[in-house]
Design an enzyme around this catalytic site. Structure first.
Site, PDB file in Angstrom:
ATOM      1  N   ARG A 189     -29.631 -11.192 -63.210  1.00 40.07           N
ATOM      2  CA  ARG A 189     -29.002 -10.875 -64.085  1.00 40.07           C
ATOM      3  C   ARG A 189     -27.361 -11.382 -63.698  1.00 40.07           C
ATOM      4  NH1 ARG A 189     -31.940  -6.414 -64.266  1.00 40.07           N
ATOM      5  NH2 ARG A 189     -32.612  -5.590 -66.008  1.00 40.07           N
ATOM      6  N   LYS A 213     -30.913  -2.463 -63.143  1.00 42.06           N
ATOM      7  CA  LYS A 213     -29.998  -0.851 -64.262  1.00 42.06           C
ATOM      8  C   LYS A 213     -30.846  -0.433 -63.090  1.00 42.06           C
ATOM      9  CE  LYS A 213     -30.044  -3.598 -68.483  1.00 42.06           C
ATOM     10  NZ  LYS A 213     -30.308  -4.487 -69.886  1.00 42.06           N
ATOM     11  N   HIS A 283     -27.709 -15.594 -69.074  1.00 43.93           N
ATOM     12  CA  HIS A 283     -28.793 -15.319 -69.412  1.00 43.93           C
ATOM     13  C   HIS A 283     -30.047 -15.771 -70.044  1.00 43.93           C
ATOM     14  CE1 HIS A 283     -30.365 -10.618 -70.189  1.00 43.93           C
ATOM     15  NE2 HIS A 283     -30.647 -11.294 -71.032  1.00 43.93           N
ATOM     16  N   ARG A 286     -31.748 -17.050 -67.044  1.00 45.24           N
ATOM     17  CA  ARG A 286     -32.588 -16.183 -66.435  1.00 45.24           C
ATOM     18  C   ARG A 286     -33.739 -15.797 -67.853  1.00 45.24           C
ATOM     19  NH1 ARG A 286     -33.390 -10.492 -64.757  1.00 45.24           N
ATOM     20  NH2 ARG A 286     -33.813  -9.221 -65.737  1.00 45.24           N
ATOM     21  N   HIS A 309     -37.622  -5.672 -65.283  1.00 40.05           N
ATOM     22  CA  HIS A 309     -37.831  -4.979 -66.016  1.00 40.05           C
ATOM     23  C   HIS A 309     -38.924  -3.850 -65.721  1.00 40.05           C
ATOM     24  CE1 HIS A 309     -37.904  -8.701 -68.934  1.00 40.05           C
ATOM     25  NE2 HIS A 309     -36.619  -7.971 -68.498  1.00 40.05           N
ATOM     26  N   TYR A 318     -41.630 -13.593 -73.135  1.00 40.93           N
ATOM     27  CA  TYR A 318     -41.214 -14.842 -72.707  1.00 40.93           C
ATOM     28  C   TYR A 318     -42.239 -15.595 -72.939  1.00 40.93           C
ATOM     29  CZ  TYR A 318     -36.972 -13.106 -70.302  1.00 40.93           C
ATOM     30  OH  TYR A 318     -35.758 -12.760 -69.965  1.00 40.93           O
TER      31      TYR A 318
END
Length: 337
Positions: A189, A213, A283, A286, A309, A318
């Site tokens: 990110r 995150k 993004h 990414r 993730h 994806y």
């Protein structure tokens, strides 16, 4: 009051009964200190909870203990009538469930009333993805001394490739090339890329350590082109712009401070526009990295780990992108399509 005359979160918060205000503040503290949520996430959750409790008081709830599933459903239904997107509704439902679970554990609610709250299914758009040749063209743009961005000192819109550049200009171009290479090579990110320190780079193993995150740390590999860009930036670029405020930051702005994500987004968009590509964000790089990895045969779990993730479901989108591209190629090439 917020713009347009509608009460903002702060006004609604002040209008709540004292015990509810205190509960909101304690919940925010829990999110920040215990759950280690970002300031942005805390603001979003608190805004949702304040809106929920304001709705509850209007329905006659004088105390938090009177909050029940009917109030939660009524609040979501009211949100829906205002035309809020399904993705926003899903997030608000998640906020309500998180708050309900916390309040029950804290003894403020007799039961976890939010556990039975259904979440609207968010319609997930397929992410924008560059083709491999488009990504390669974007990576090459800083070598052509292309257009100035708000953080770039190159004065000409389309200078000749052999035009000499000064040390400051060269430094910014080397920084830009490293930024693009890192984003595409690692799929990190933009906030993670800007947060990388020199000490987070392991040159021998060609990996970088990033903080994702929820404060989750992970190690991400990068390739030879990114290594070359990194070596040139650290050798010739960074020393030319580094100053007292640089600290250990890897990527620096033109004035020597840590590169901020807003500026980095403008840099990516500027080079993409100069390359004649569709609107491209960090993004999107990414997304492109993840899609190209899967198309190249990478394992879904490995891509999940690379992207950071927490759920495999977030990575599976994806595979949908890859199938759509396969379907398009089939329709174009197969005689019986």
């Amino acid at each position: 009051m917020s713009s347009g005359g509608r009460p903002g979160t702060r006004d609604l918060h002040q209008g709540l009964p004292p015990a509810m205000r205190e509960a909101v503040d304690d919940f925010a503290d829990h999110l920040a200190r215990v759950r280690n949520r970002s300031a942005h996430t805390v603001r979003a959750y608190v805004g949702d909870v304040v809106s929920l409790l304001d709705h509850g008081t209007r329905m006659g709830c004088a105390d938090l203990s009177e909050l029940d599933l009917t109030v939660l459903r009524s609040w979501l239904a009211r949100q829906r009538t205002t035309g809020i997107a399904r993705t926003s509704l899903a997030r608000r439902a998640a906020s309500a469930r998180t708050f309900s679970a916390w309040a029950h554990r804290a003894g403020l609610l007799g039961s976890d009333v939010g556990a039975a709250l259904a979440s609207p299914k968010a319609h997930r758009e397929l992410p924008s993805v560059l083709r491999a040749d488009q990504a390669a063209a974007l990576m090459a743009m800083p070598d052509r001394h292309v257009p100035p961005t708000p953080d770039t000192t190159v004065p000409e819109a389309d200078p000749a490739p052999d035009r000499p550049v000064g040390p400051a200009e060269e430094a910014v171009l080397l920084r830009d090339r490293l930024l693009l290479e890192l984003l595409y090579a690692t799929g990190v990110r933009i906030s993670e890329a800007c947060g990388v320190n020199i000490a987070d780079v392991d040159h021998a193993r060609r990996v970088i350590r990033v903080l994702g995150k929820g404060g989750r740390e992970r190690t991400v590999p990068y390739g030879v082109p990114a290594q070359r860009a990194l070596d040139e930036w650290l050798t010739r670029g960074r020393p030319a712009v580094a100053g007292p405020g640089s600290g250990g930051a890897l990527l620096l702005g033109a004035r020597g401070g840590r590169l901020n994500p807003t500026t980095a987004r403008r840099i990516v968009a500027g080079y993409a526009e100069a390359a004649g590509l569709p609107r491209t964000t960090p993004h999107a790089l990414r997304h492109s990295a993840a899609t190209h990895l899967l198309e190249g045969g990478a394992d879904l779990r490995a891509v999940q780990e690379l992207l950071g993730h927490s759920s495999l479901a977030s990575t599976q989108i994806y595979t949908h992108v890859s199938v759509e591209r396969l379907r398009a190629a089939y329709r174009q090439a197969h005689p019986r399509a």
